[in-house]
Design an enzyme around this catalytic site. Structure first.
Site, PDB file in Angstrom:
ATOM      1  N   LYS A   1       0.918  -0.909   9.886  1.00  0.00           N
ATOM      2  CA  LYS A   1       2.025  -0.218   9.220  1.00  0.00           C
ATOM      3  C   LYS A   1       1.710   1.274   9.066  1.00  0.00           C
ATOM      4  O   LYS A   1       0.552   1.682   9.032  1.00  0.00           O
ATOM      5  CB  LYS A   1       2.277  -0.832   7.845  1.00  0.00           C
ATOM      6  CG  LYS A   1       2.642  -2.314   7.895  1.00  0.00           C
ATOM      7  CD  LYS A   1       3.965  -2.534   8.602  1.00  0.00           C
ATOM      8  CE  LYS A   1       4.287  -4.018   8.741  1.00  0.00           C
ATOM      9  NZ  LYS A   1       3.651  -4.663   9.881  1.00  0.00           N
ATOM     10  N   ASP A   2       2.769   2.066   8.961  1.00  0.00           N
ATOM     11  CA  ASP A   2       2.614   3.510   8.817  1.00  0.00           C
ATOM     12  C   ASP A   2       1.724   3.849   7.628  1.00  0.00           C
ATOM     13  O   ASP A   2       1.733   3.156   6.609  1.00  0.00           O
ATOM     14  CB  ASP A   2       3.975   4.167   8.594  1.00  0.00           C
ATOM     15  CG  ASP A   2       4.865   4.061   9.817  1.00  0.00           C
ATOM     16  OD1 ASP A   2       4.989   5.059  10.537  1.00  0.00           O
ATOM     17  OD2 ASP A   2       5.426   2.971  10.034  1.00  0.00           O
ATOM     18  N   LYS A   3       0.979   4.945   7.759  1.00  0.00           N
ATOM     19  CA  LYS A   3       0.215   5.427   6.617  1.00  0.00           C
ATOM     20  C   LYS A   3       1.142   6.086   5.611  1.00  0.00           C
ATOM     21  O   LYS A   3       1.139   5.741   4.433  1.00  0.00           O
ATOM     22  CB  LYS A   3      -0.865   6.423   7.051  1.00  0.00           C
ATOM     23  CG  LYS A   3      -1.582   7.036   5.849  1.00  0.00           C
ATOM     24  CD  LYS A   3      -2.569   8.115   6.222  1.00  0.00           C
ATOM     25  CE  LYS A   3      -3.181   8.723   4.957  1.00  0.00           C
ATOM     26  NZ  LYS A   3      -4.131   9.817   5.238  1.00  0.00           N
TER      27      LYS A   3
ATOM     28  N   LYS B   1       0.840  -1.197   0.000  1.00  0.00           N
ATOM     29  CA  LYS B   1       0.000   0.000   0.000  1.00  0.00           C
ATOM     30  C   LYS B   1       0.874   1.245   0.000  1.00  0.00           C
ATOM     31  O   LYS B   1       2.014   1.220   0.478  1.00  0.00           O
ATOM     32  CB  LYS B   1      -0.941   0.017   1.209  1.00  0.00           C
ATOM     33  CG  LYS B   1      -0.246   0.027   2.560  1.00  0.00           C
ATOM     34  CD  LYS B   1      -1.237   0.003   3.695  1.00  0.00           C
ATOM     35  CE  LYS B   1      -0.540   0.077   5.042  1.00  0.00           C
ATOM     36  NZ  LYS B   1       0.229   1.303   5.258  1.00  0.00           N
TER      37      LYS B   1
ATOM     38  N   GLN C   1       2.540   8.420  16.117  1.00  0.00           N
ATOM     39  CA  GLN C   1       1.472   7.778  15.356  1.00  0.00           C
ATOM     40  C   GLN C   1       0.690   6.775  16.182  1.00  0.00           C
ATOM     41  O   GLN C   1      -0.421   6.390  15.827  1.00  0.00           O
ATOM     42  CB  GLN C   1       2.016   7.113  14.080  1.00  0.00           C
ATOM     43  CG  GLN C   1       3.051   6.026  14.292  1.00  0.00           C
ATOM     44  CD  GLN C   1       4.460   6.527  14.189  1.00  0.00           C
ATOM     45  OE1 GLN C   1       4.811   7.555  14.771  1.00  0.00           O
ATOM     46  NE2 GLN C   1       5.300   5.825  13.449  1.00  0.00           N
TER      47      GLN C   1
END
Length: 606
Positions: free
Chosen positions: A208-210, A179, A294
């Protein structure tokens, strides 16, 4: 992603993504709000920009057996069922085949009956497979000596017989999800909407990080790859591939860690030797294993605040906090929905006006409230995916942990104390022991762990135990009352490494001419044979490429914070004045356009 695909690449003028954080009173230092106040080293550090573009941040999951997960294959395998799909091997007449294809195209209500009394089990099975190959929404079942076929959307079908699955010993499909600039949980929701399946049916090991390009594994029970065959062509910002069958589903935390490849832009320090010194100091000493920003969400009303209300069993305030209006929300439709809710509390009118494909935590909660009313607030909250509800609780735990760590460093530095908790093997040993005068000199700093508060953990046998009790008491939470009859809102607790050393770190200093050059190649870039566009002979800007692995739940931004000796929020938003003045007016508009484009992708698919 082709160059003419506006959602697949970043625009030349993409601005730094500003993050509105959790406490307006501490907007100048959001780290302090969640307990991030200390540095491990005392080097001077240097200025740079991280996540200027999401392509500056690549993340690949490391599985529990130590394999780095990569997207290398976009094909859609049939797992040996291709023979069943050949008309020459299926005992059906051309007339019946034509009727089946017509039913698939018209979505009619006809029933096609195929006599099978004279057929073997293998032949009957081949018919079931063939029907499925024409259209996954065709339902076939054996009734009184004939196979009866009807058109029935897959989401409404009762789970099919296990004999139709290719390998009974491996009832799960595992695939790699790639992604770009998407949150994991939102991506799963969107993926589910595209294939008409509930998001709760997908399992994954970690979030997971955006803002990055990330790869991770996903599992789902008895769904064939053909279900996802159109995803890669129709949603540019996510890809699925590397399909395989497996024995068991993934669980949260079932990973060893993550591999990071990061580009730090616009480094201002002139001396390359000083940069190398900072990195080598980080390699030698490690970094404080803080939970990064985050972890606590991007809303004005913080995720940990919702978690606090849930632990207080204050269900009403938790719901109000989740549904609070927040002008920092980039999705215009969601901002309007929450505004309407907070003004009218008219659930029916609000939901009737909501576009069906738009799935979100807030919409799920409103549907739960509509179903359960005010008489069952716990039931209403249960309409939110369980993993999301756990994130609220874990955010609160994380804030407490951060504050304890900062107080410990401020009080004792990196001294190992009698009564501390440690693990013999930080990767494989879940059993903790206490530091004593006898073994104190044999314990390494990276073995020391501190607990995340809960009902099933040990606390240090020193004054740090009382620090936990005092912090929890300030929020009206008793340290020995964190087990609740509703299991989802109980916290067993866990242990977290105090200091992390990354081991091998690969790094190199590069120079480039354009602020928007991309020096990193993602897995999808490699599949598409795309080279980076960095002009190495240029000297206008200086950057640093870092490659390293971290254990699960450790934050790369906290490692970068230690190297640069700058707070995370400063790293993400630091700019020269002329760069800020040229982009600040377009930040909000471009963020909203990006969200709207991603929503349009889902609408087009559905």
């Amino acid at each position: 992603m082709d160059s003419n695909d506006k959602t697949s690449t970043e625009t030349i003028d993409e601005p730094v993504r500003k993050r509105m954080r959790t406490d307006n009173s501490s907007v100048t230092n959001p780290e302090e709000t969640v307990g991030i106040t200390q540095f491990l080293s005392n080097h001077e550090g240097f200025d740079g920009i991280i996540k200027y573009r999401y392509s500056d941040f690549l993340v690949n999951e490391i599985s529990s057996d130590g394999v780095v997960i990569h997207l290398t294959d976009l094909s859609c395998p049939d797992f040996g069922q291709n023979k069943s799909n050949l008309t020459t091997n299926v005992p059906l007449s051309d007339e019946v085949i034509d009727r089946l294809k017509a039913l698939s195209q018209t979505h009619g209500k006809d029933l096609i009956s195929i006599p099978v009394d004279d057929l073997t089990k293998e032949q009957r099975t081949s018919i079931h497979h063939f029907v499925r190959s024409i259209n996954i929404n065709l339902k076939s079942e054996l009734v009184n000596g004939s196979i009866q076929v009807t058109y029935q959307p897959i989401a409404t079908q009762v789970r099919r017989a296990t004999e139709q699955w290719p390998d009974k010993s491996k009832p799960y499909l595992k695939f790699v999800l790639y992604k770009e600039n998407r949150d994991t949980m939102d991506t799963i929701q969107n993926l589910g909407a595209c294939v008409n399946m509930n998001a709760s049916l997908f399992q994954y090991a970690g979030i997971k990080d955006k803002r990055g390009k990330t790869c991770q594994e996903i599992t789902i029970h008895k769904v064939l790859p053909s279900k996802f065959k159109n995803i890669n062509q129709r949603i540019p910002s996510l890809k699925v591939g590397n399909f395989q069958l497996c024995e068991s589903p993934l669980r949260l935390g079932q990973l060893q860690g993550n591999r990071f490849e990061i580009f730090i832009r616009n480094i201002t320090i002139e001396s390359d030797e000083n940069i190398k010194s900072c990195v080598n100091n980080f390699i030698e000493k490690g970094f404080i294993n803080y939970f990064g920003l985050q972890r606590f969400g991007s809303r004005t009303l913080a995720t940990q605040t919702v978690g606090k209300y849930l632990l207080q069993h204050n269900w009403s305030q938790a719901i109000d906090a989740i549904l609070a209006y927040d002008e920092t929300i980039t999705q215009n439709w969601l901002r309007q929905l929450l505004n309407q809710w907070n003004k009218t509390h008219d659930i029916k009118t609000i939901l009737d006006g909501t576009i069906p494909y738009r799935r979100s935590i807030e919409v799920d909660l409103l549907r739960g409230l509509q179903k359960h009313d005010q008489t069952n607030l716990i039931g209403a909250l249960s309409s939110i995916p369980r993993n999301t509800r756990l994130l609220y609780l874990h955010a609160y735990q994380s804030m407490i942990w951060n504050k304890i760590v900062s107080k410990r460093l401020n009080t004792y530095g990196t001294e190992i104390l009698v009564g501390d908790l440690y693990m013999n093997d930080i990767h494989n040993d879940s059993n903790v022991s206490f530091v004593t005068e006898t073994n104190r000199n044999d314990i390494k700093l990276e073995q020391i762990v501190l607990p995340l508060p809960g009902y099933d953990i040990k606390y240090p046998l020193n004054d740090i135990h009382s620090w936990y009790r005092d912090l929890l008491n300030e929020d009206g939470i008793k340290i020995d009352q964190m087990k609740y009859q509703v299991k989802d809102y109980s916290l067993p607790g866990n242990y977290r490494q105090f200091i992390v050393r990354t081991g091998q770190v690969d790094y190199r200093i590069v120079h480039y001419d354009n602020m928007n050059d991309d020096p990193l190649q993602s897995d999808y870039d490699r599949l598409m044979n795309r080279d980076n566009n960095l002009q190495l002979e240029s000297k206008k800007y200086k950057g640093l490429i870092l490659v390293f692995s971290l254990p699960k739940s450790s934050y790369a931004t906290m490692a970068l914070r230690e190297i640069l000796h700058r707070n995370e929020s400063t790293l993400q938003t630091h700019h020269k004045e002329e760069q800020l003045s040229s982009t600040k007016e377009t930040i909000t508009n471009q963020d909203e356009e990006e969200e709207e484009e991603q929503e349009q992708e889902i609408e087009d698919v559905v």
